[in-house]
Design a protein around this motif. Structure first.
Motif, PDB file in Angstrom:
ATOM      1  N   LEU A 146     -12.062   9.393 -14.222  1.00  0.00           N
ATOM      2  CA  LEU A 146     -11.350   8.120 -14.114  1.00  0.00           C
ATOM      3  C   LEU A 146     -10.521   7.870 -15.378  1.00  0.00           C
ATOM      4  CD1 LEU A 146     -14.134   5.876 -12.489  1.00  0.00           C
ATOM      5  CD2 LEU A 146     -12.264   7.081 -11.349  1.00  0.00           C
ATOM      6  N   PHE A 147     -11.107   8.225 -16.519  1.00  0.00           N
ATOM      7  CA  PHE A 147     -10.376   8.100 -17.787  1.00  0.00           C
ATOM      8  C   PHE A 147      -9.099   8.938 -17.734  1.00  0.00           C
ATOM      9  CE2 PHE A 147      -9.609  10.185 -21.923  1.00  0.00           C
ATOM     10  CZ  PHE A 147      -9.368   9.087 -22.730  1.00  0.00           C
ATOM     11  N   THR A 148      -9.237  10.165 -17.229  1.00  0.00           N
ATOM     12  CA  THR A 148      -8.096  11.082 -17.174  1.00  0.00           C
ATOM     13  C   THR A 148      -7.055  10.595 -16.158  1.00  0.00           C
ATOM     14  OG1 THR A 148      -9.685  12.818 -17.671  1.00  0.00           O
ATOM     15  CG2 THR A 148      -7.513  13.526 -16.976  1.00  0.00           C
ATOM     16  N   THR A 149      -7.522  10.014 -15.073  1.00  0.00           N
ATOM     17  CA  THR A 149      -6.591   9.498 -14.061  1.00  0.00           C
ATOM     18  C   THR A 149      -5.812   8.310 -14.623  1.00  0.00           C
ATOM     19  OG1 THR A 149      -8.250  10.076 -12.418  1.00  0.00           O
ATOM     20  CG2 THR A 149      -6.428   8.730 -11.672  1.00  0.00           C
ATOM     21  N   ASP A 150      -6.535   7.417 -15.255  1.00  0.00           N
ATOM     22  CA  ASP A 150      -5.896   6.215 -15.801  1.00  0.00           C
ATOM     23  C   ASP A 150      -4.817   6.532 -16.815  1.00  0.00           C
ATOM     24  OD1 ASP A 150      -7.365   4.480 -14.369  1.00  0.00           O
ATOM     25  OD2 ASP A 150      -8.123   3.336 -16.077  1.00  0.00           O
ATOM     26  N   GLU A 151      -5.043   7.609 -17.547  1.00  0.00           N
ATOM     27  CA  GLU A 151      -4.129   7.941 -18.638  1.00  0.00           C
ATOM     28  C   GLU A 151      -2.729   8.250 -18.118  1.00  0.00           C
ATOM     29  OE1 GLU A 151      -2.179  10.125 -21.827  1.00  0.00           O
ATOM     30  OE2 GLU A 151      -2.632  10.874 -19.814  1.00  0.00           O
ATOM     31  N   ALA A 152      -2.633   8.572 -16.834  1.00  0.00           N
ATOM     32  CA  ALA A 152      -1.327   8.932 -16.263  1.00  0.00           C
ATOM     33  C   ALA A 152      -0.398   7.724 -16.114  1.00  0.00           C
ATOM     34  CB  ALA A 152      -1.529   9.602 -14.902  1.00  0.00           C
ATOM     35  N   VAL A 153      -0.961   6.544 -16.131  1.00  0.00           N
ATOM     36  CA  VAL A 153      -0.140   5.335 -15.891  1.00  0.00           C
ATOM     37  C   VAL A 153      -0.415   4.259 -16.942  1.00  0.00           C
ATOM     38  CG1 VAL A 153       0.120   5.629 -13.396  1.00  0.00           C
ATOM     39  CG2 VAL A 153      -1.899   4.460 -14.270  1.00  0.00           C
ATOM     40  N   SER A 154       0.493   3.300 -17.021  1.00  0.00           N
ATOM     41  CA  SER A 154       0.243   2.195 -17.944  1.00  0.00           C
ATOM     42  C   SER A 154      -0.127   0.904 -17.213  1.00  0.00           C
ATOM     43  CB  SER A 154       1.446   1.978 -18.865  1.00  0.00           C
ATOM     44  OG  SER A 154       2.573   1.661 -18.089  1.00  0.00           O
TER      45      SER A 154
ATOM     46  N   ALA B 145       0.832  -1.202   0.000  1.00  0.00           N
ATOM     47  CA  ALA B 145       0.000   0.000   0.000  1.00  0.00           C
ATOM     48  C   ALA B 145       0.864   1.248   0.000  1.00  0.00           C
ATOM     49  CB  ALA B 145      -0.917  -0.004   1.228  1.00  0.00           C
ATOM     50  N   VAL B 146       0.281   2.326  -0.507  1.00  0.00           N
ATOM     51  CA  VAL B 146       0.967   3.617  -0.445  1.00  0.00           C
ATOM     52  C   VAL B 146      -0.009   4.669   0.069  1.00  0.00           C
ATOM     53  CG1 VAL B 146       0.551   3.942  -2.948  1.00  0.00           C
ATOM     54  CG2 VAL B 146       2.180   5.433  -1.749  1.00  0.00           C
ATOM     55  N   TYR B 147       0.502   5.471   0.990  1.00  0.00           N
ATOM     56  CA  TYR B 147      -0.286   6.578   1.552  1.00  0.00           C
ATOM     57  C   TYR B 147       0.464   7.880   1.294  1.00  0.00           C
ATOM     58  CZ  TYR B 147      -1.969   9.802   5.164  1.00  0.00           C
ATOM     59  OH  TYR B 147      -2.436  10.907   5.831  1.00  0.00           O
ATOM     60  N   PHE B 148      -0.250   8.854   0.754  1.00  0.00           N
ATOM     61  CA  PHE B 148       0.352  10.161   0.509  1.00  0.00           C
ATOM     62  C   PHE B 148      -0.060  11.086   1.633  1.00  0.00           C
ATOM     63  CE2 PHE B 148      -0.128   8.016  -3.517  1.00  0.00           C
ATOM     64  CZ  PHE B 148       1.114   8.203  -4.104  1.00  0.00           C
TER      65      PHE B 148
ATOM     66  N   TYR C 200      -0.687  12.443 -10.256  1.00  0.00           N
ATOM     67  CA  TYR C 200       0.670  12.284  -9.705  1.00  0.00           C
ATOM     68  C   TYR C 200       0.730  11.164  -8.662  1.00  0.00           C
ATOM     69  CZ  TYR C 200       2.786  15.677 -12.624  1.00  0.00           C
ATOM     70  OH  TYR C 200       3.281  16.295 -13.750  1.00  0.00           O
ATOM     71  N   MET C 201      -0.331  11.016  -7.920  1.00  0.00           N
ATOM     72  CA  MET C 201      -0.369   9.877  -6.973  1.00  0.00           C
ATOM     73  C   MET C 201      -0.249   8.569  -7.740  1.00  0.00           C
ATOM     74  SD  MET C 201      -3.387  10.622  -4.255  1.00  0.00           S
ATOM     75  CE  MET C 201      -3.359  11.970  -3.100  1.00  0.00           C
TER      76      MET C 201
ATOM     77  N   GLU D  56       2.681   3.846  -9.291  1.00  0.00           N
ATOM     78  CA  GLU D  56       3.156   2.947 -10.348  1.00  0.00           C
ATOM     79  C   GLU D  56       4.665   2.731 -10.245  1.00  0.00           C
ATOM     80  OE1 GLU D  56       2.298   2.510 -15.063  1.00  0.00           O
ATOM     81  OE2 GLU D  56       3.278   4.347 -14.464  1.00  0.00           O
ATOM     82  N   ARG D  57       5.379   3.799  -9.920  1.00  0.00           N
ATOM     83  CA  ARG D  57       6.829   3.646  -9.740  1.00  0.00           C
ATOM     84  C   ARG D  57       7.128   2.656  -8.620  1.00  0.00           C
ATOM     85  NH1 ARG D  57      10.429   8.000 -10.946  1.00  0.00           N
ATOM     86  NH2 ARG D  57      11.892   7.005  -9.515  1.00  0.00           N
ATOM     87  N   LEU D  58       6.412   2.802  -7.517  1.00  0.00           N
ATOM     88  CA  LEU D  58       6.626   1.887  -6.391  1.00  0.00           C
ATOM     89  C   LEU D  58       6.265   0.455  -6.794  1.00  0.00           C
ATOM     90  CD1 LEU D  58       5.082   4.061  -3.529  1.00  0.00           C
ATOM     91  CD2 LEU D  58       7.525   3.690  -3.973  1.00  0.00           C
TER      92      LEU D  58
END
Ligand code: ATP
Ligand code: MG
Length: 396
Positions: A307-315, A211-214, A272-273, A278-280
């Protein structure tokens, strides 16, 4: 005091149909059962017999703790407390059955059926003969009881093998698939009701969870962070060890706040979250998905377009197991799994502090990207800095 039951028989359903992979699922389940039982502090011998897992007590144990652990083991659909019968003659079995019912059912106003299985074919009676004899003994002993062979309220199971055992109660387990059969995922865990439930639901399909918490000190407090640690702790009682990453998100948030339109803050922050999560995840062995607690339309950042816009940030694939749940259904689930009491605490969240009065509900991806372009040259370094701020806690 002697424990009333000498063993626990575990039923599992879905893994029984996995064909050639069946043994992998069974081995994973056995391993998880051992881990859960170890938490009770008692000793058990765990092994498989005929599509069931058999846990035989080798020491005194705390019944409630054992039931709690076994019913929380993903893959277990039912837990049956078992009595061993020492005297293997039919007289011994009848006597044991009368005692068993007497001890376990103070009110005997029910219908029943005896269901004997003869795994040990050398036993001198057929299973039907045992059914009949034991049934008769019970009717003699308890006149309130009645036989119903079609739809009995109580099934009294008798297994004839080198050890004879008897059980009747099936306590419902969590079901799902055993941990370790489906890799690992990275949960974005915040303090609310949703994300812990989301983590539970994905994990229940056999997935280990990190898990990751910001957090955003000093805008968010130590107790807000402790709340997330406490949630991870409850979650880990199902999911096993959770590696919790705590990422300092303050500078990224401040920079977005300074440079981007305020109605787009939440969505850009969320992107950015995702990127950091995704990096982690990439740096975590066997980790192939992100998990969030979002549900369709719950808030502005959870519309289809958001959600579409959020998803686009990662693969990486992003799993949102709560997508079709209403809020009340999520809260009910949180109560069931034991996270609700913690989630309800009113501590601040990094997103609520920087939230705009009227966030966009239909973000345009191109517009968001144009806003993000204003962060170029600064944000890259801040992301690296945030990742290197990672405070890792192993929770179990
Ligand atoms: P939750 O009940 O899980 O807090 P929420 O209803 O408050 O969710 P949002 O604040 O929009 O919804 O967050 C949506 C999802 O984004 C969360 O379920 C979680 O997966 C992730 N998320 C939000 N804030 C954080 C945070 N500070 N740290 C980690 N993940 C977060
Ligand atoms: Mg939240």
């Amino acid at each position: 005091m002697e424990n009333r039951f000498q063993a626990f028989l575990l039923k599992y359903a879905e893994i029984g149909v996995k064909g050639k992979n069946r043994h992998l699922f069974e081995e994973a389940l056995e391993k998880q059962v051992r881990i859960h039982l170890r938490r009770t502090g008692a000793e058990f011998d765990v092994h498989r017999i005929n599509g069931r897992i058999y846990c035989e007590a080798k020491s005194e144990y705390d019944y409630d703790a054992v039931i709690t652990e076994l019913t929380k083991t993903f893959g277990v659909v039912g837990v049956c407390p078992v009595s061993h019968i020492q005297d293997k003659t039919i007289e011994g079995i009848k006597e044991a059955a009368v005692k068993f019912i007497g001890e376990n059912y103070p009110d005997r106003n029910f219908t029943f059926k005896v269901d004997t299985r003869r795994a040990d074919k050398s036993y001198p009676m057929t299973s039907m003969e045992v059914d009949a004899d034991v049934g008769e003994a019970l009717l003699d002993a308890y006149t309130e009881m009645k036989v119903d062979v079609h739809d009995p309220e109580v099934f009294l199971h008798i297994d004839l093998r080198e050890q004879i055992f008897m059980y009747s109660k099936v306590i419902k387990g969590v079901g799902g698939l055993p941990l370790g059969t489906n890799g690992r995922a990275m949960l974005l865990l915040s303090g609310g009701f949703d994300s812990p439930v989301a983590g539970y639901m994905v994990s229940r399909r056999g997935v280990y969870m990190d898990a990751v918490y910001f957090n955003a000190p000093p805008y968010t407090s130590e107790r807000a962070k402790q709340k997330v640690v406490d949630l991870a702790k409850v979650l880990s009682s199902y999911t096993g060890n959770i590696r919790l990453h705590i990422i300092n998100f303050t500078e990224i948030q401040m920079t977005i706040y300074e440079k981007c339109p305020h109605d787009e803050l939440t969505i850009i922050m969320r992107r950015y979250m995702m990127k950091i999560a995704e990096r982690l995840a990439r740096d975590t062995k066997d980790c192939y998905a992100l998990v969030t607690g979002e549900s369709m339309g719950q808030v502005a950042s959870q519309t289809m377009k958001s959600l579409f816009t959020t998803d686009e940030a990662v693969s990486f694939p992003v799993f949102r197991p709560l997508i079709g749940f209403d809020k009340q259904e999520i809260i009910d689930k949180a109560e069931e799994i034991g996270t609700a009491d913690i989630s309800i605490l009113p501590y601040e969240d990094c997103c609520t502090i920087f939230v705009a009065k009227h966030p966009v509900t239909k973000p345009n991806l191109n517009a968001i990207k144009a806003s993000e372009a204003r962060l170029e040259g600064v944000i890259e370094e801040l992301v690296e800095k945030a990742i290197s701020s990672d405070e890792v806690m192993d929770i179990w």
